[in-house]
Design an enzyme around this catalytic site. Structure first.
Site, mmCIF file in Angstrom:
data_model
loop_
_atom_site.group_PDB
_atom_site.id
_atom_site.type_symbol
_atom_site.label_atom_id
_atom_site.label_comp_id
_atom_site.label_asym_id
_atom_site.label_seq_id
_atom_site.Cartn_x
_atom_site.Cartn_y
_atom_site.Cartn_z
ATOM 1 N N SER A 20 0.611 26.957 10.806
ATOM 2 C CA SER A 20 -0.102 26.860 12.092
ATOM 3 C C SER A 20 -0.389 25.413 12.449
ATOM 4 C CB SER A 20 -1.449 27.571 12.007
ATOM 5 O OG SER A 20 -1.275 28.908 11.711
ATOM 6 N N HIS A 51 7.219 34.104 21.818
ATOM 7 C CA HIS A 51 6.364 33.793 20.684
ATOM 8 C C HIS A 51 7.103 33.731 19.359
ATOM 9 C CE1 HIS A 51 1.995 33.177 20.500
ATOM 10 N NE2 HIS A 51 2.111 33.323 21.811
ATOM 11 N N HIS A 73 3.602 37.153 10.157
ATOM 12 C CA HIS A 73 2.432 37.433 9.314
ATOM 13 C C HIS A 73 2.238 38.936 9.117
ATOM 14 C CE1 HIS A 73 1.468 33.453 11.093
ATOM 15 N NE2 HIS A 73 0.914 33.211 9.920
ATOM 16 N N TYR A 75 -0.571 40.350 9.257
ATOM 17 C CA TYR A 75 -1.595 40.793 10.209
ATOM 18 C C TYR A 75 -1.039 41.103 11.588
ATOM 19 C CZ TYR A 75 -1.835 35.862 11.793
ATOM 20 O OH TYR A 75 -1.538 34.614 12.254
ATOM 21 N N GLU A 76 0.228 40.771 11.827
ATOM 22 C CA GLU A 76 0.864 41.180 13.084
ATOM 23 C C GLU A 76 1.392 42.608 12.981
ATOM 24 O OE1 GLU A 76 3.716 38.010 14.410
ATOM 25 O OE2 GLU A 76 2.784 36.909 12.764
ATOM 26 N N ALA A 103 -2.265 26.132 7.188
ATOM 27 C CA ALA A 103 -3.622 25.681 7.492
ATOM 28 C C ALA A 103 -4.555 26.583 6.698
ATOM 29 C CB ALA A 103 -3.895 25.817 8.981
ATOM 30 N N MET A 195 -4.014 33.005 5.463
ATOM 31 C CA MET A 195 -3.401 34.316 5.723
ATOM 32 C C MET A 195 -1.881 34.288 5.599
ATOM 33 S SD MET A 195 -5.709 35.208 9.058
ATOM 34 C CE MET A 195 -7.469 34.794 9.078
ATOM 35 N N SER A 196 -1.368 33.366 4.806
ATOM 36 C CA SER A 196 0.094 33.276 4.690
ATOM 37 C C SER A 196 0.482 32.863 3.264
ATOM 38 C CB SER A 196 0.632 32.246 5.698
ATOM 39 O OG SER A 196 0.219 30.947 5.342
ATOM 40 N N ASN A 219 -10.920 23.523 8.011
ATOM 41 C CA ASN A 219 -12.313 23.932 8.308
ATOM 42 C C ASN A 219 -13.003 24.400 7.037
ATOM 43 O OD1 ASN A 219 -10.282 26.306 8.756
ATOM 44 N ND2 ASN A 219 -12.219 27.298 8.287
ATOM 45 N N HIS A 231 -10.281 29.779 16.146
ATOM 46 C CA HIS A 231 -8.858 29.513 15.924
ATOM 47 C C HIS A 231 -8.423 28.219 16.619
ATOM 48 C CE1 HIS A 231 -4.709 30.291 15.022
ATOM 49 N NE2 HIS A 231 -4.368 30.394 16.291
HETATM 50 N N1 HPA Z 1 -9.812 31.572 6.666
HETATM 51 C C1 HPA Z 1 -8.589 32.159 6.656
HETATM 52 N N2 HPA Z 1 -7.504 31.554 7.120
HETATM 53 C C2 HPA Z 1 -7.630 30.310 7.606
HETATM 54 C C3 HPA Z 1 -8.859 29.654 7.651
HETATM 55 C C4 HPA Z 1 -10.012 30.321 7.154
HETATM 56 O O1 HPA Z 1 -11.149 29.805 7.147
HETATM 57 N N3 HPA Z 1 -8.636 28.428 8.198
HETATM 58 C C5 HPA Z 1 -7.315 28.355 8.473
HETATM 59 N N4 HPA Z 1 -6.693 29.501 8.113
#
Ligand code: HPA
Length: 258
Positions: A20, A51, A73, A75-76, A103, A195-196, A219, A231
Site C-alpha cells: 500500500s 482497481h 487481499h 479481505y476482498e 505498510a 493484512m498481507s 502508524n 486509511h
Molecule cells: N493494522 C493493520 N494493518 C495495517 C496497519 C494497522 O495498524 N497499518 C497499516 N496496515
C-alpha cells in the site's frame, strides 16, 4: 502490450511485491515490459474497474527485476490461492528471490512511524494457507532469508535508514484491530501488524524462493496513541516513504553477490 511469454523471456532474477502506497517504487525501473493483471489468465479477475494491478519489469541497478504493483487481499473476499497467484506467475517466469513489502502498524514501542522493519519471522493469523490441498509440509524455520536480511541491514545503515528487525503479525482485516487485539498480538510476540505478506511468503517458500520482507511502519497500532486509525493517513505515510524504499532496494540489488 506485453504478454506472460514476454515476461518469461525476460527471465527476472528478482521479484518485488509493492505494498500500500509503495507503488511509486516501480518508477525506478527502466521499463522493458508491463502487463495488467487482467491480461494474465492466472490472476483473479478484478472486481472493481480500474482497481486491478499490473506487473512491470525491466532493469534496476543492473538486475532483471519484475514488480507486482497492486495486491490481492483475503479481505476482498479472495482465497489464499488467489492472493498468491502473482507469486506463482513471477516464480514461473524465473524469479529466484522475492522482496515482499507492506505498510504496517507498530506494536513495539521502540519503533516509530516513518521507520522500517525487516521481517525476521511472522505469525500467520489469517486462518488461511495457499498450500491447502497440496502435500506441502514446508519448513518455515527460516522463512526470511538470513543472508539477504544481512545485506538489507548493511545497505540501510549506509543510507541512514532507521531499521528494526522483528515479527510481523499477518491478520485478515479489513477492519483495523481493537486495542484488546493489539494487546493480544503483543503478548504473542508480534512487533508490527498488517493484512498481507504472510500468505505470499508461504507460497514463495514452497516454491523455493529466497525471501525478504520489509514493513514500512506507518502508524502506531490501535490503542497505543490517542488518535483513531485512518486509511488515508496510512497511505500518506507509505507514499512519503516510497522513495526511500526505492533507493534502498536499488542498492541492495546492486550489491547482490558482492
Ligand atoms: N493494522 C493493520 N494493518 C495495517 C496497519 C494497522 O495498524 N497499518 C497499516 N496496515
Amino acid at each position: 502490450m506485453s504478454s506472460v511469454e514476454a515476461l518469461r523471456e525476460f527471465a527476472p532474477e528478482t521479484a518485488v511485491v509493492l505494498g500500500s502506497g509503495l507503488g511509486a517504487v516501480a518508477e525506478a525501473i527502466s521499463v522493458e515490459g508491463e502487463l495488467d493483471f487482467a491480461d494474465v489468465p492466472e490472476m483473479p479477475p478484478a472486481r472493481v474497474a480500474g482497481h486491478a494491478g499490473r506487473f512491470v519489469w525491466g532493469n534496476l541497478a543492473g538486475r532483471r527485476v519484475v514488480m507486482q504493483q497492486g495486491r490481492v487481499h483475503l479481505y476482498e473476499g479472495r482465497t489464499a490461492g488467489e492472493v498468491t497467484a502473482g507469486i506463482r506467475v513471477m516464480a514461473a517466469a524465473g524469479a529466484r528471490q522475492i522482496v515482499l513489502t507492506n505498510a504496517a502498524g507498530i506494536l513495539n514501542e521502540a519503533y516509530a512511524p516513518g521507520e522500517w522493519m525487516l521481517l525476521r519471522d511472522h505469525l500467520n493469523l489469517t486462518g488461511a494457507s495457499p498450500l491447502i490441498g497440496r502435500p506441502a509440509f514446508i519448513d518455515m524455520s527460516e522463512i526470511y532469508t538470513p543472508h539477504l536480511r544481512a545485506r538489507w541491514r548493511e545497505v540501510a545503515q549506509g543510507q541512514g535508514i532507521t531499521l528494526h528487525e522483528g515479527v510481523y503479525a499477518g491478520v485478515l482485516g479489513p477492519q483495523y484491530e481493537t486495542p484488546a487485539e493489539i494487546r493480544m498480538l503483543k503478548v504473542l510476540g508480534a512487533d508490527a501488524v498488517g493484512m498481507s505478506t504472510v500468505l505470499e511468503a508461504i507460497e514463495a517458500r514452497a516454491l523455493g524462493l529466497e525471501i525478504v520482507g520489509v514493513s514500512c511502519l506507518t502508524n502506531y497500532a490501535a490503542g497505543l496513541r490517542a488518535q483513531p486509525l485512518r486509511h488515508e493517513d496510512v497511505l500518506r505515510a507509505s507514499e512519503g516513504a516510497a522513495a526511500m524504499l526505492g533507493a534502498w532496494l536499488a542498492e541492495a540489488l546492486r550489491t547482490a553477490g558482492d
